[in-house]
Design an enzyme around this catalytic site. Structure first.
Site, PDB file in Angstrom:
ATOM      1  N   GLY A 264       0.022  -3.387   5.039  1.00  0.00           N
ATOM      2  CA  GLY A 264       0.027  -4.746   5.575  1.00  0.00           C
ATOM      3  C   GLY A 264      -1.221  -5.489   5.134  1.00  0.00           C
ATOM      4  O   GLY A 264      -1.819  -5.157   4.113  1.00  0.00           O
TER       5      GLY A 264
ATOM      6  N   THR B 296       0.898  -1.143   0.000  1.00  0.00           N
ATOM      7  CA  THR B 296       0.000   0.000   0.000  1.00  0.00           C
ATOM      8  C   THR B 296       0.937   1.193   0.000  1.00  0.00           C
ATOM      9  O   THR B 296       2.117   1.024   0.293  1.00  0.00           O
ATOM     10  CB  THR B 296      -0.840  -0.041   1.303  1.00  0.00           C
ATOM     11  OG1 THR B 296      -1.679  -1.184   1.284  1.00  0.00           O
ATOM     12  CG2 THR B 296      -1.704   1.188   1.514  1.00  0.00           C
TER      13      THR B 296
ATOM     14  N   GLY C 165      -4.920  -6.228   5.183  1.00  0.00           N
ATOM     15  CA  GLY C 165      -6.095  -5.440   5.552  1.00  0.00           C
ATOM     16  C   GLY C 165      -6.934  -6.067   6.645  1.00  0.00           C
ATOM     17  O   GLY C 165      -7.412  -5.383   7.554  1.00  0.00           O
TER      18      GLY C 165
ATOM     19  N   ARG D 184     -13.856  -7.829  -2.057  1.00  0.00           N
ATOM     20  CA  ARG D 184     -13.155  -7.699  -0.763  1.00  0.00           C
ATOM     21  C   ARG D 184     -12.814  -6.219  -0.502  1.00  0.00           C
ATOM     22  O   ARG D 184     -12.506  -5.474  -1.413  1.00  0.00           O
ATOM     23  CB  ARG D 184     -11.861  -8.511  -0.788  1.00  0.00           C
ATOM     24  CG  ARG D 184     -11.014  -8.313   0.470  1.00  0.00           C
ATOM     25  CD  ARG D 184      -9.539  -8.476   0.193  1.00  0.00           C
ATOM     26  NE  ARG D 184      -8.733  -8.213   1.365  1.00  0.00           N
ATOM     27  CZ  ARG D 184      -7.808  -7.258   1.424  1.00  0.00           C
ATOM     28  NH1 ARG D 184      -7.567  -6.495   0.384  1.00  0.00           N
ATOM     29  NH2 ARG D 184      -7.109  -7.085   2.525  1.00  0.00           N
TER      30      ARG D 184
ATOM     31  N   SER E 275     -10.397  -3.450   1.257  1.00  0.00           N
ATOM     32  CA  SER E 275      -9.086  -3.171   1.869  1.00  0.00           C
ATOM     33  C   SER E 275      -9.278  -2.298   3.108  1.00  0.00           C
ATOM     34  O   SER E 275     -10.275  -1.591   3.229  1.00  0.00           O
ATOM     35  CB  SER E 275      -8.204  -2.397   0.893  1.00  0.00           C
ATOM     36  OG  SER E 275      -7.741  -3.232  -0.130  1.00  0.00           O
ATOM     37  N   ASP E 276      -8.274  -2.297   3.970  1.00  0.00           N
ATOM     38  CA  ASP E 276      -8.326  -1.419   5.142  1.00  0.00           C
ATOM     39  C   ASP E 276      -8.100   0.054   4.780  1.00  0.00           C
ATOM     40  O   ASP E 276      -8.449   0.951   5.553  1.00  0.00           O
ATOM     41  CB  ASP E 276      -7.228  -1.820   6.146  1.00  0.00           C
ATOM     42  CG  ASP E 276      -5.849  -1.709   5.503  1.00  0.00           C
ATOM     43  OD1 ASP E 276      -5.553  -2.504   4.608  1.00  0.00           O
ATOM     44  OD2 ASP E 276      -5.090  -0.784   5.870  1.00  0.00           O
TER      45      ASP E 276
HETATM   46  N1  GLY Z   1      -3.469  -3.093   3.096  1.00  0.00           N
HETATM   47  C1  GLY Z   1      -3.988  -3.353   1.832  1.00  0.00           C
HETATM   48  C2  GLY Z   1      -4.908  -4.458   1.775  1.00  0.00           C
HETATM   49  O1  GLY Z   1      -4.874  -5.373   2.580  1.00  0.00           O
HETATM   50  O2  GLY Z   1      -5.717  -4.477   0.888  1.00  0.00           O
END
Ligand code: GLY
Length: 281
Positions: free
Chosen positions: A205, A155, A207, A183, A185-186
């Site tokens: 990292g 990221t 998510g 899905r 992402s965070d």
């Molecule tokens: N940090 C990005 C993801 O897991 O999508």
């Protein structure tokens, strides 16, 4: 006392492949110096958009150009922006075929509905002049075809503190790669991208781990409640340990303290305060 820190993802390849490591160090140093110059004449919010745009444009990083490909062969990207002064957050989730998702988040800052996902995000971008643009690069395509899973957990992100003491944060991602379409992402959640007047935090990292650990929100809340930045990081990262959470975070507080931590080697980051530069090694 302007300060800035950026990250360019999180993957172990950097510790073993010396050519990639040097290329990433050089790219991050170029982008941090360029963004610091920008911060001299722009505010924190404008600067984090500028820095993340440069990171999205560099195919070394998993955001914008060079994003990971999902299990159905499509690229879906997410990005978010938060202004620590106004507490406004905006973002796009799973947007397709735009060059700079963070710039769509910038336009959304002016809307009442500020976090938009899926086809709605892509339609919104087109309506606001973002042309169709494929962010796929041959290397990602080759990795996808070879079914190389999880080679590039990554990221990009930036936290800036401007001369007026205002903090802003921006985060952008191409996701995990091979994920189920849809899905989340965070990066466009408050676990991965959060700021207030006390502190700003951007994550990289896995998510799912970042959301389980509510990482950015916890760090910012702890600093607001009187923890030092280091104490807030230590407590929050200790809470990732029971489930071996995979995360790296960068932050700046209102006093100009810059901090970063990762739970696994090696987060790719660089910081600059006008005199002292630091880059991952
Ligand atoms: N940090 C990005 C993801 O897991 O999508």
């Amino acid at each position: 006392m302007s300060k800035i820190i950026i990250h360019g993802g999180f993957f172990s390849e950097s510790s073993t492949n010396i050519k990639t490591k040097i290329a990433k160090q050089n790219a991050l140093l170029r982008i941090i110096k360029d963004s610091y110059e920008y911060l001299r004449t722009h505010n924190a919010l404008q600067t984090v958009i500028y820095a993340v745009t440069l990171l999205e444009d560099d195919e070394l990083f998993n955001a914008g150009i060079g994003s990971q490909i999902q299990s159905d062969g499509k690229i879906r990207m997410s990005a978010a922006l938060m202004d620590g002064s106004s507490l406004k957050m905006s973002g796009v989730i799973n947007i397709e075929e735009v060059k700079n998702p963070i710039q769509v988040a910038e336009v959304l800052m002016n809307e009442e509905d500020r976090i938009v996902g899926g086809s709605g995000a892509t339609k919104y971008a087109r309506k606001h002049g973002f042309k169709q643009f494929s962010t796929e690069i041959p290397q990602r395509k080759a990795e996808f075809e070879a079914k190389l899973k999880a080679t590039r957990i990554g990221t990009v992100g930036c936290v800036a503190l401007d001369a007026e003491g205002k903090i802003a944060v921006a985060t952008s991602t191409g996701g995990k790669g091979f994920e189920i379409p849809g899905r989340i992402s965070d990066s466009a959640t408050v676990a991965g991208n959060y700021a207030n007047e006390f502190c700003g935090v951007s994550l990289t990292g896995v998510g799912e781990d970042i959301v389980s650990g509510a990482v950015a929100t916890k760090i910012v809340t702890r600093v607001t409640d009187g923890f030092s930045l280091q104490e807030a990081f230590e407590k929050t990262f200790s809470e990732l340990k029971p489930f071996d959470g995979f995360a790296g975070a960068i932050a700046i507080d209102k006093d100009g303290t810059i901090f970063h931590q990762d739970s696994h080697p090696t987060m790719v980051f660089a910081s600059f305060d006008g005199e002292k530069e630091e880059v991952f090694s």
